[in-house]
Design a protein around this motif. Structure first.
Motif, PDB file in Angstrom:
ATOM      1  N   ASN A   1      -7.070 -10.357  -3.871  1.00 42.33           N
ATOM      2  CA  ASN A   1      -7.139  -9.806  -5.227  1.00 42.33           C
ATOM      3  C   ASN A   1      -7.071  -8.278  -5.252  1.00 42.33           C
ATOM      4  N   ASN A   2      -7.437  -7.638  -4.170  1.00 42.52           N
ATOM      5  CA  ASN A   2      -7.518  -6.184  -4.123  1.00 42.52           C
ATOM      6  C   ASN A   2      -6.212  -5.513  -3.739  1.00 42.52           C
ATOM      7  N   TYR A   3      -5.176  -6.311  -3.519  1.00 41.21           N
ATOM      8  CA  TYR A   3      -3.930  -5.779  -2.982  1.00 41.21           C
ATOM      9  C   TYR A   3      -2.774  -5.929  -3.964  1.00 41.21           C
ATOM     10  N   VAL A   4      -1.962  -4.892  -3.991  1.00 36.71           N
ATOM     11  CA  VAL A   4      -0.646  -4.988  -4.611  1.00 36.71           C
ATOM     12  C   VAL A   4       0.230  -5.833  -3.684  1.00 36.71           C
ATOM     13  N   MET A   5       1.013  -6.708  -4.268  1.00 40.04           N
ATOM     14  CA  MET A   5       1.907  -7.548  -3.467  1.00 40.04           C
ATOM     15  C   MET A   5       3.355  -7.231  -3.806  1.00 40.04           C
ATOM     16  N   GLY A   6       4.153  -7.108  -2.774  1.00 38.27           N
ATOM     17  CA  GLY A   6       5.555  -6.786  -2.982  1.00 38.27           C
ATOM     18  C   GLY A   6       6.475  -7.679  -2.174  1.00 38.27           C
TER      19      GLY A   6
ATOM     20  N   VAL B   1      17.090 -11.357   4.673  1.00 37.85           N
ATOM     21  CA  VAL B   1      15.757 -11.827   5.043  1.00 37.85           C
ATOM     22  C   VAL B   1      14.777 -11.203   4.052  1.00 37.85           C
ATOM     23  N   TYR B   2      13.959 -12.043   3.457  1.00 38.05           N
ATOM     24  CA  TYR B   2      13.008 -11.586   2.449  1.00 38.05           C
ATOM     25  C   TYR B   2      11.617 -11.528   3.059  1.00 38.05           C
ATOM     26  N   TYR B   3      10.955 -10.403   2.816  1.00 37.14           N
ATOM     27  CA  TYR B   3       9.624 -10.169   3.360  1.00 37.14           C
ATOM     28  C   TYR B   3       8.633  -9.952   2.221  1.00 37.14           C
ATOM     29  N   CYS B   4       7.458 -10.501   2.356  1.00 44.29           N
ATOM     30  CA  CYS B   4       6.389 -10.110   1.443  1.00 44.29           C
ATOM     31  C   CYS B   4       5.498  -9.106   2.156  1.00 44.29           C
ATOM     32  N   ALA B   5       4.808  -8.299   1.356  1.00 42.77           N
ATOM     33  CA  ALA B   5       3.989  -7.228   1.895  1.00 42.77           C
ATOM     34  C   ALA B   5       2.800  -6.984   0.987  1.00 42.77           C
ATOM     35  N   ALA B   6       1.743  -6.451   1.564  1.00 35.57           N
ATOM     36  CA  ALA B   6       0.507  -6.189   0.826  1.00 35.57           C
ATOM     37  C   ALA B   6       0.117  -4.718   0.955  1.00 35.57           C
ATOM     38  N   ASP B   7      -0.251  -4.137  -0.178  1.00 35.90           N
ATOM     39  CA  ASP B   7      -0.575  -2.711  -0.254  1.00 35.90           C
ATOM     40  C   ASP B   7      -1.984  -2.550  -0.813  1.00 35.90           C
ATOM     41  N   ARG B   8      -2.882  -1.979  -0.035  1.00 37.66           N
ATOM     42  CA  ARG B   8      -4.262  -1.813  -0.479  1.00 37.66           C
ATOM     43  C   ARG B   8      -4.416  -0.655  -1.461  1.00 37.66           C
ATOM     44  N   ALA B   9      -3.692   0.410  -1.238  1.00 37.22           N
ATOM     45  CA  ALA B   9      -3.931   1.635  -2.006  1.00 37.22           C
ATOM     46  C   ALA B   9      -3.258   1.622  -3.368  1.00 37.22           C
ATOM     47  N   GLY B  10      -2.195   0.853  -3.510  1.00 33.16           N
ATOM     48  CA  GLY B  10      -1.536   0.793  -4.803  1.00 33.16           C
ATOM     49  C   GLY B  10      -0.774   2.041  -5.164  1.00 33.16           C
ATOM     50  N   GLY B  11      -0.105   2.620  -4.179  1.00 31.40           N
ATOM     51  CA  GLY B  11       0.703   3.804  -4.445  1.00 31.40           C
ATOM     52  C   GLY B  11       2.057   3.438  -5.038  1.00 31.40           C
TER      53      GLY B  11
ATOM     54  N   LEU C   1       5.085   1.718  -5.641  1.00 32.83           N
ATOM     55  CA  LEU C   1       5.308   0.323  -5.279  1.00 32.83           C
ATOM     56  C   LEU C   1       6.596   0.098  -4.507  1.00 32.83           C
ATOM     57  N   ARG C   2       7.562   0.986  -4.675  1.00 32.51           N
ATOM     58  CA  ARG C   2       8.861   0.771  -4.065  1.00 32.51           C
ATOM     59  C   ARG C   2       8.968   1.316  -2.650  1.00 32.51           C
ATOM     60  N   ASP C   3       7.946   1.998  -2.182  1.00 27.55           N
ATOM     61  CA  ASP C   3       8.001   2.608  -0.851  1.00 27.55           C
ATOM     62  C   ASP C   3       7.413   1.653   0.174  1.00 27.55           C
ATOM     63  N   PRO C   4       8.219   1.131   1.090  1.00 21.59           N
ATOM     64  CA  PRO C   4       7.685   0.191   2.079  1.00 21.59           C
ATOM     65  C   PRO C   4       6.624   0.818   2.979  1.00 21.59           C
ATOM     66  N   ASN C   5       6.634   2.133   3.127  1.00 17.43           N
ATOM     67  CA  ASN C   5       5.651   2.790   3.979  1.00 17.43           C
ATOM     68  C   ASN C   5       4.236   2.696   3.411  1.00 17.43           C
ATOM     69  N   ASN C   6       4.116   2.384   2.122  1.00 15.95           N
ATOM     70  CA  ASN C   6       2.798   2.256   1.504  1.00 15.95           C
ATOM     71  C   ASN C   6       2.139   0.918   1.789  1.00 15.95           C
ATOM     72  N   TYR C   7       2.880  -0.014   2.327  1.00 15.70           N
ATOM     73  CA  TYR C   7       2.360  -1.369   2.491  1.00 15.70           C
ATOM     74  C   TYR C   7       1.705  -1.526   3.857  1.00 15.70           C
ATOM     75  N   ASN C   8       0.513  -2.148   3.829  1.00 14.49           N
ATOM     76  CA  ASN C   8      -0.291  -2.259   5.033  1.00 14.49           C
ATOM     77  C   ASN C   8       0.076  -3.462   5.895  1.00 14.49           C
ATOM     78  N   TYR C   9       0.416  -4.557   5.241  1.00 16.55           N
ATOM     79  CA  TYR C   9       0.653  -5.809   5.968  1.00 16.55           C
ATOM     80  C   TYR C   9       2.003  -6.394   5.566  1.00 16.55           C
ATOM     81  N   TRP C  10       2.640  -7.046   6.536  1.00 14.56           N
ATOM     82  CA  TRP C  10       3.965  -7.630   6.334  1.00 14.56           C
ATOM     83  C   TRP C  10       4.010  -9.035   6.907  1.00 14.56           C
ATOM     84  N   GLY C  11       4.796  -9.882   6.234  1.00 12.53           N
ATOM     85  CA  GLY C  11       5.092 -11.185   6.783  1.00 12.53           C
ATOM     86  C   GLY C  11       6.260 -11.120   7.749  1.00 12.53           C
ATOM     87  N   GLN C  12       6.602 -12.270   8.314  1.00 17.04           N
ATOM     88  CA  GLN C  12       7.683 -12.350   9.298  1.00 17.04           C
ATOM     89  C   GLN C  12       9.052 -12.492   8.638  1.00 17.04           C
ATOM     90  N   GLY C  13       9.068 -12.856   7.382  1.00 20.46           N
ATOM     91  CA  GLY C  13      10.327 -12.967   6.672  1.00 20.46           C
ATOM     92  C   GLY C  13      10.842 -14.386   6.582  1.00 20.46           C
TER      93      GLY C  13
END
Length: 123
Positions: free
Chosen positions: A30-35, A92-102, A104-116
């Protein structure tokens, strides 16, 4: 242990639909932005869609009006519904999770990534 596991990819004809799922574990979802991002062969990873903690959404221009993003916090899952698919959506589509919520379009802001998961759209 943090995990993001994508599913739902596959081969579809142009004009068809797919729904991708991303199941999250190991963090407070719940605390994460998802992309969602994607990467086609020979290209850089690009932003597709994001869903903030407040429920606001953002979409790349190339998918706006065709893709929707949603989340089920009870299931710790984020979805990407893809309609009217085009061959150029192949990636290949990846989901990612961002704790800080900066930004949204910058992949460098995301903390966790799936395998795709592979999405292939045939013409």
């Amino acid at each position: 242990q943090v995990q993001l596991v994508e599913s739902g990819g596959g081969l579809v004809q142009a004009g068809g639909s797919l729904r991708l799922s991303c199941a999250a574990s190991g963090f407070i979802f719940n605390n994460y932005v998802m992309g969602w991002f994607r990467q086609a062969p020979g290209k850089e990873r690009e932003f597709v869609a994001a869903l903030s903690r407040s429920g606001s959404t953002d979409f790349a221009d190339s998918v706006k009006g065709r893709f929707t993003i949603s989340r089920d916090n009870a299931k710790n899952t984020v979805y990407l519904q893809m309609n009217s698919l085009k061959p150029e959506d192949t990636a290949v589509y990846y989901c990612a999770a961002d704790r800080a919520g900066g930004y949204l379009r910058d992949p460098n802001n995301y903390n966790y990534w799936g395998q795709g998961t592979q999405v292939t759209v045939s013409s």
